[in-house]
Write an enzyme that holds these catalytic residues in place. Structure first.
Site, mmCIF file in Angstrom:
data_model
loop_
_atom_site.group_PDB
_atom_site.id
_atom_site.type_symbol
_atom_site.label_atom_id
_atom_site.label_comp_id
_atom_site.label_asym_id
_atom_site.label_seq_id
_atom_site.Cartn_x
_atom_site.Cartn_y
_atom_site.Cartn_z
ATOM 1 N N LYS A 189 -1.727 31.954 -74.389
ATOM 2 C CA LYS A 189 -0.802 30.794 -74.117
ATOM 3 C C LYS A 189 -1.655 29.652 -73.727
ATOM 4 C CE LYS A 189 3.573 29.936 -71.342
ATOM 5 N NZ LYS A 189 4.232 30.309 -70.350
ATOM 6 N N SER A 215 9.300 30.271 -71.876
ATOM 7 C CA SER A 215 8.476 29.267 -72.324
ATOM 8 C C SER A 215 7.101 29.808 -73.011
ATOM 9 C CB SER A 215 7.839 28.495 -71.079
ATOM 10 O OG SER A 215 6.922 29.244 -70.374
ATOM 11 N N SER A 267 9.630 33.420 -68.483
ATOM 12 C CA SER A 267 8.993 32.934 -69.463
ATOM 13 C C SER A 267 7.996 33.991 -70.297
ATOM 14 C CB SER A 267 7.959 31.801 -68.974
ATOM 15 O OG SER A 267 8.905 30.730 -68.781
#
Lengths: 474, 95
Positions: free
Chosen positions: A72, A148, A172
């Site tokens: 990420k 997210s 997330s």
């Protein structure tokens, strides 16, 4: 068949047998990215050459030796970008160091490969708040991947990553895993170092794996955890072998169903899939009990005080002086701050900074932040009480399957309320996992549904055992 | 509990963000809606409850008071949007 479709467990076997090399894996993943990333938009960038070089040098005697892992874009990896999907960091930031979690991954032999899209600074649950591109759900590209960590989940579910790291502040990791149809694990708060994870809400943030199987989540977690003295909240506790419960049965395991999590407003297809999963768990010998978490209704409000307040403080560091965007038209220092930040941050980030600053401003602290910290105690006590009766708690991960792109855009409150089942887990610091539990058909497409399992603090072994038993029996 | 109403331009200044009048009106409306929802916390009597700052509390975390390697000056400056020699450059602050 491309090795990009494989699991970590399977690749390990084939590496051990000498059938493939780490270079083969990286090449296949790179080919898969080239073929499908245009459609999915999961990766913001990737450097195949650097990964190949690392793969060639990988120590294959290590448990993750030569396995590429997608990252990420809010975790620092030396020499790579770390944009947080923000214009603020997109132009000219190169990480000068490895995050604590990345160091652990490397110690396990893994090779970081690619930077995965996300909501800007991890603020959002659709990945639509990325300033750098749209990520699409691999099951239905008209829909969001969740967020997210939407890039991480879309890459894993879309077979353009073997596995990935995400971060979870209010759901997330778990929610995008549910939306895309893969496994997402948020460890106990403090299990994984937050050093080098760009901070959103420091008392809630935690790094964790997004994988194709529960076993892979356990394998990856084995190489993420441990005390790091650069993160004062990382826990100095024993790191068990998280695979030790994989394959064991769940006869007699007590599973709690919180009545506050089985409510009107949850999509009927989600409820049906979760009900079927509960029956399956019962057929495997688990003892199902009704429980109550009476302060659940305070969760979302509590979170949307604490998280923006902490974010407003954390994002004060983005001043345009030491790194990141600097406005070219400022004539004095105040104007420099105002313009650099206003040009660099997107709407959701501004919303949360404004909200958090307001709630921490003079005269409002007791009314909001202190009050939310008290509510947090009640939510945590609910779980402590529940875990005196049960070993694991089960619920839907999200009340609905993946939305269409644009559906929740610019309606922040509606989007915030979708986090109702995942937020309390962060507030209480507990481990939680989402595993696929069936589909719901919408517009002629079968969309994945996620089953959330919540564990006692530091008891990821039991959580993974239960999740694996269910996944295996499905 | 104060009435949930945000003075958006004041808060923007505290946040070091500049908002156009249109943006200010837009955020003010949205954030007042969020604050009205957050006011559900007031319905609960939280008077005597101890606040929780961290779910897994740890106290008095210290490390050995010894030097250890850190960033070099060049590493610190490597991402500077503007630098002069070995310093960060900022707009003039002293007349």
């Amino acid at each position: 068949m491309s090795l990009a479709t494989s699991t970590i467990a399977h690749l390990r076997q084939r590496l051990k047998a000498g059938e493939i090399t780490p270079r083969d894996i990286v090449q296949d993943v790179a080919k898969a990215i080239e073929a499908r990333n245009g459609e999915l938009g999961a990766y913001l960038s990737y450097d195949t050459e650097a990964a190949l070089k690392e793969a060639d040098q990988a120590d294959q005697s290590l448990p993750l030796g030569g396995i590429p892992i997608g990252i990420k874009d809010n975790l620092n990896v030396t020499g790579q970008p770390c944009t947080c999907a923000s214009k603020f960091l997109a132009e000219n930031y190169t990480s000068p160091y490895d995050a604590g979690a990345i160091q652990k991954l490397r110690q396990g032999g893994a090779v970081p490969l690619g930077r995965l899209n996300m909501d800007e600074f991890a603020m959002g649950s659709t990945t639509e708040n990325s300033a750098l591109g749209t990520t699409r759900n691999p099951r239905d590209t008209r829909r969001v991947p969740g967020g997210s960590s939407g890039g991480s989940a879309a890459a894993v579910a879309g077979d353009i990553a073997i596995a990935a790291l995400g971060s979870d502040t209010g759901g997330s990791i778990r929610q995008p895993a549910a939306f895309c149809g893969c496994v997402g694990l948020k460890p106990t708060y403090g299990r994984v170092s937050r050093f080098g994870l760009v901070a959103f809400a420091s008392s809630l943030d935690q790094v964790g794996p997004i994988t194709k199987t529960v076993e892979d989540a356990a394998l990856l977690l084995n190489h993420l955890c441990g005390k790091d003295d650069r993160d004062s909240t990382s826990l100095n506790v024993e790191v068990p072998d998280f695979t030790s419960g994989i394959g064991k049965d769940i006869k007699g395991l007590r599973i709690g169903l919180p009545k506050e999590y089985f409510i009107d407003g949850t999509h009927a297809g989600v409820s049906a899939a979760v009900d079927a999963a509960i029956q399956k768990l019962e057929s495997l010998g688990a003892i199902i009990e009704q429980i109550s978490l009476p302060h659940t209704e305070l969760g979302v409000a509590t979170y949307y005080v604490l998280a923006p307040a902490e974010a407003s403080a954390n994002l004060a560091r983005f001043d345009g002086v030491r790194y990141g965007h600097r406005s070219s038209s400022a004539s004095d220092l105040m104007e420099h701050y105002l313009k650099s930040r206003s040009e660099g941050f997107g709407p959701e980030v501004k919303r949360r900074i404004l909200l958090g600053t307001y709630m921490l401003s003079s005269g409002y602290y007791d009314a909001y932040y202190l009050r939310a910290q008290k509510a947090r105690t009640l939510i945590r006590n609910d779980f402590t009480e529940a875990f005196s009766k049960v070993d694991v708690i089960v619920s839907p991960t999200s009340p609905a399957p993946a939305h269409k792109l644009g559906e929740l855009k610019d309606n922040p409150l509606a989007a915030y309320l979708e986090d109702v089942f995942t937020i309390p887990v962060n507030l209480a610091g507990l481990p939680g996992i989402s595993v696929p539990c069936g589909d719901v058909e919408l517009d002629g497409v079968k969309l994945p549904v996620g089953l959330q399992l919540i564990g006692k603090p530091l008891d990821e072994v039991t959580l993974l055992r239960a999740a694996h038993a269910y996944e295996h029996a499905r | 509990m104060p009435a949930a109403h945000i003075d958006i331009q004041h808060v923007a200044k505290l946040s070091r963000l500049s908002l156009t009048p249109e943006e200010a009106a837009h955020y003010e409306k949205q954030l007042n809606g969020v604050l009205a929802y957050i006011d559900t916390l007031t319905a609960h009597d939280l008077g005597d409850v101890e606040p929780t700052a961290h779910a897994m509390p740890v106290w008095d975390v210290t490390r050995a008071d010894t030097s250890r390697p850190g960033f070099s000056q060049e590493q610190c400056l490597s991402n500077a949007p503007k630098r002069v020699g070995d310093q960060f450059q900022i707009p003039k602050v002293i007349e």
